[in-house]
Scaffold this motif. Sequence first.
Motif, short mmCIF file in Angstrom:
data_model
loop_
_atom_site.label_atom_id
_atom_site.label_comp_id
_atom_site.label_asym_id
_atom_site.label_seq_id
_atom_site.Cartn_x
_atom_site.Cartn_y
_atom_site.Cartn_z
N HIS A 219 45.51 -2.59 60.58
CA HIS A 219 44.14 -2.02 59.43
C HIS A 219 43.65 -3.00 59.61
N SER A 220 43.86 -4.67 59.53
CA SER A 220 42.21 -5.40 59.16
C SER A 220 41.39 -5.68 60.62
N GLU A 221 42.46 -5.53 61.90
CA GLU A 221 41.37 -5.64 63.50
C GLU A 221 40.45 -4.68 63.52
N HIS A 253 37.58 -2.00 72.18
CA HIS A 253 38.47 -2.73 72.93
C HIS A 253 39.37 -2.19 71.40
N ALA A 254 39.37 -2.62 70.50
CA ALA A 254 40.25 -2.69 69.10
C ALA A 254 40.72 -1.26 69.15
N ILE A 255 39.15 -0.43 68.84
CA ILE A 255 39.32 0.97 68.78
C ILE A 255 40.43 1.22 69.56
N ASN A 256 40.00 1.60 71.24
CA ASN A 256 40.61 2.23 71.98
C ASN A 256 41.82 1.23 72.01
N THR A 257 42.03 0.11 71.48
CA THR A 257 43.85 0.12 71.49
C THR A 257 44.52 1.20 70.58
N ALA A 258 43.92 0.94 69.14
CA ALA A 258 44.08 1.29 68.20
C ALA A 258 44.75 3.25 68.60
N LEU A 259 43.46 4.02 69.66
CA LEU A 259 43.43 4.86 69.46
C LEU A 259 44.90 5.12 70.70
N GLY A 260 45.33 4.44 71.71
CA GLY A 260 46.65 4.22 72.46
C GLY A 260 47.24 4.31 71.55
N ALA A 261 47.65 3.58 70.07
CA ALA A 261 48.77 3.60 69.68
C ALA A 261 48.79 4.81 69.15
N ALA A 262 47.89 5.27 68.52
CA ALA A 262 47.60 6.61 68.01
C ALA A 262 48.28 7.89 68.79
N ASP A 263 47.62 7.98 70.18
CA ASP A 263 48.49 8.72 71.72
C ASP A 263 50.35 8.36 71.59
N ARG A 264 50.25 7.10 71.73
CA ARG A 264 52.07 6.83 72.13
C ARG A 264 53.02 7.50 70.84
N ARG A 265 52.42 7.46 69.67
CA ARG A 265 53.12 7.84 67.90
C ARG A 265 53.57 9.03 68.61
N LEU A 266 51.84 9.58 68.82
CA LEU A 266 51.95 11.18 68.84
C LEU A 266 52.69 11.68 69.66
N ALA A 267 52.93 11.55 71.19
CA ALA A 267 53.79 11.81 72.03
C ALA A 267 55.60 11.24 71.55
N HIS A 304 50.82 5.69 59.46
CA HIS A 304 50.25 5.67 61.11
C HIS A 304 49.63 7.00 60.97
N LEU A 305 48.93 7.79 60.99
CA LEU A 305 48.12 9.26 60.31
C LEU A 305 47.32 8.84 60.13
N GLU A 306 47.43 7.39 58.90
CA GLU A 306 46.05 7.41 58.31
C GLU A 306 45.02 6.15 59.43
N LEU A 307 45.56 6.15 60.40
CA LEU A 307 45.76 4.76 60.62
C LEU A 307 44.80 5.15 62.41
N ALA A 308 45.17 6.08 62.23
CA ALA A 308 44.56 7.08 63.65
C ALA A 308 43.49 7.98 63.32
N ALA A 309 43.38 8.73 62.22
CA ALA A 309 42.26 8.60 61.81
C ALA A 309 40.90 7.95 61.38
N LEU A 310 41.54 7.10 60.76
CA LEU A 310 39.87 5.43 60.66
C LEU A 310 39.94 5.25 62.52
N ALA A 311 40.68 5.01 63.45
CA ALA A 311 40.32 4.89 64.46
C ALA A 311 39.50 6.22 64.96
N ILE A 312 39.73 6.86 64.49
CA ILE A 312 38.91 8.53 65.65
C ILE A 312 37.32 8.32 64.72
N ALA A 313 37.85 8.04 63.65
CA ALA A 313 36.60 7.90 63.28
C ALA A 313 35.19 7.02 63.32
N LEU A 314 35.70 5.76 63.56
CA LEU A 314 34.78 4.35 64.05
C LEU A 314 34.66 4.81 65.23
#
Length: 429
Positions: A219-221, A253-267, A304-314
């Motif tokens: 979240h901090s990153e 880079h940090a946002i793309n990393t978070a989006l990658g984590a969201a993709d993995r969690r989604l799978a 995890h849902l809210e972290l994905a929402a934050l990454a998407i918004a950024l």
Amino acid sequence: MTDDHEAIIPVWTLATGDVRVPAVAGDGPMTAERLTELRSVLAALADEPIATLEVHPLPGKLDRSRGLPLDAASPLAQHLSQLITQSARAKDAGEGLYRMVVPAKVAAQFGQGVVRPMAAKGFACGIRGPLVNSTGGIVAGATFVPVGKVAAAGAVGGAGATAGVAAAGSAALTVAAPLVLMAVAVGVSAHADQKRQQAIEHITELLEQLREEKLDAEHSELDGCRDAIDKATAILLDQGKLGASLGLDSAVHAINTALGAADRRLAQWQGALDKLPEGKGVEIGTLAKSFPGIDDEGGTFRAHLELAALAIALKQRVIVLQAVEHAQSDPDNLFRNFSRALKADHKRLETLETSIAGVLERLSALELARPQSLRPVFTTGEVDRLMRAANRIHKLGDGAMVDNRKADVAIEIARDKEGSVVVFPALPV
């Protein structure tokens, strides 16, 4: 806000290129219904995107903190001032609430789903309603009068271009590509930042309950990316050049990393749902193994849902920055570059959002089974826990219902007498 029943509302029709359309607007007053019909006709017949711009009285109570402020020297404020001063019927002061409406056909070019209606009940990427209550009551009883005869004062299309009259068609049709571009850019950026703020509020509350260091670091990153994005937004909207010192590359880079984590969690979520037996109830304990904390108010799954929402918004804000940078690099082809850059990169975000919404809808439709127990009777506490869990899980779908229909997009701009503006988050009409 609501205008007086006798209010006269000036309205411009703004083209983003030198276009020819039938003279459908005319010079006489219009009702709100007639203006809506006009927008539809212009969107269908014009070769270039056409927006409308209304000017309403500035409300006495207006929460400017929810918008993005730009001073009078900013390109958007200057383009708006030029349009006002060159218009025969413009008010001397130019103070007011300017409302630009981009038709659905055109809005889709900005990236389908960047601004769209969403359910307000849930927490994942939800929109809590308009900042300015103008989409319903603002036109009540008002009469719209086309603003025509804008003096041509510069070339059309470039980043520094001013407004001019279109070659043919309605006398009220005005070419103002830079104004439309900048309004959409700021409005969409403000919209994405509003969603970021909502996600931050929910994540902070959840992490205070969970006390998980790994999620707190994630979240901090992500939240640390805001400073670089805000600075880059300010520079680009002032038509400056981005430099490495801003730290935007690290933020991306940090946002793309978070989006990658969201993709993995989604799978993982989709895989867990696929393994559940069809037509049978699922025990809470079984569900919680793949969706930890799903039966609680907080829980890791909801974080995890809210972290994905934050990454998407950024990421949506970054997409706007990239689109504006592309548009400014080729000032003779401003609008097409902007829309193309937005649409291409947003497709991944739309797929991610839609897939997460699908997971939440599938979860909300599950039938919960009673826990296996050697005791033939449940205690009152066990029954209450099962009922609460079932209610929370079924409500997950409330925030997941995404309306993918194309919607007109409204961008509201509050302009003060000295020329400074505040642009509010773009809204689906």
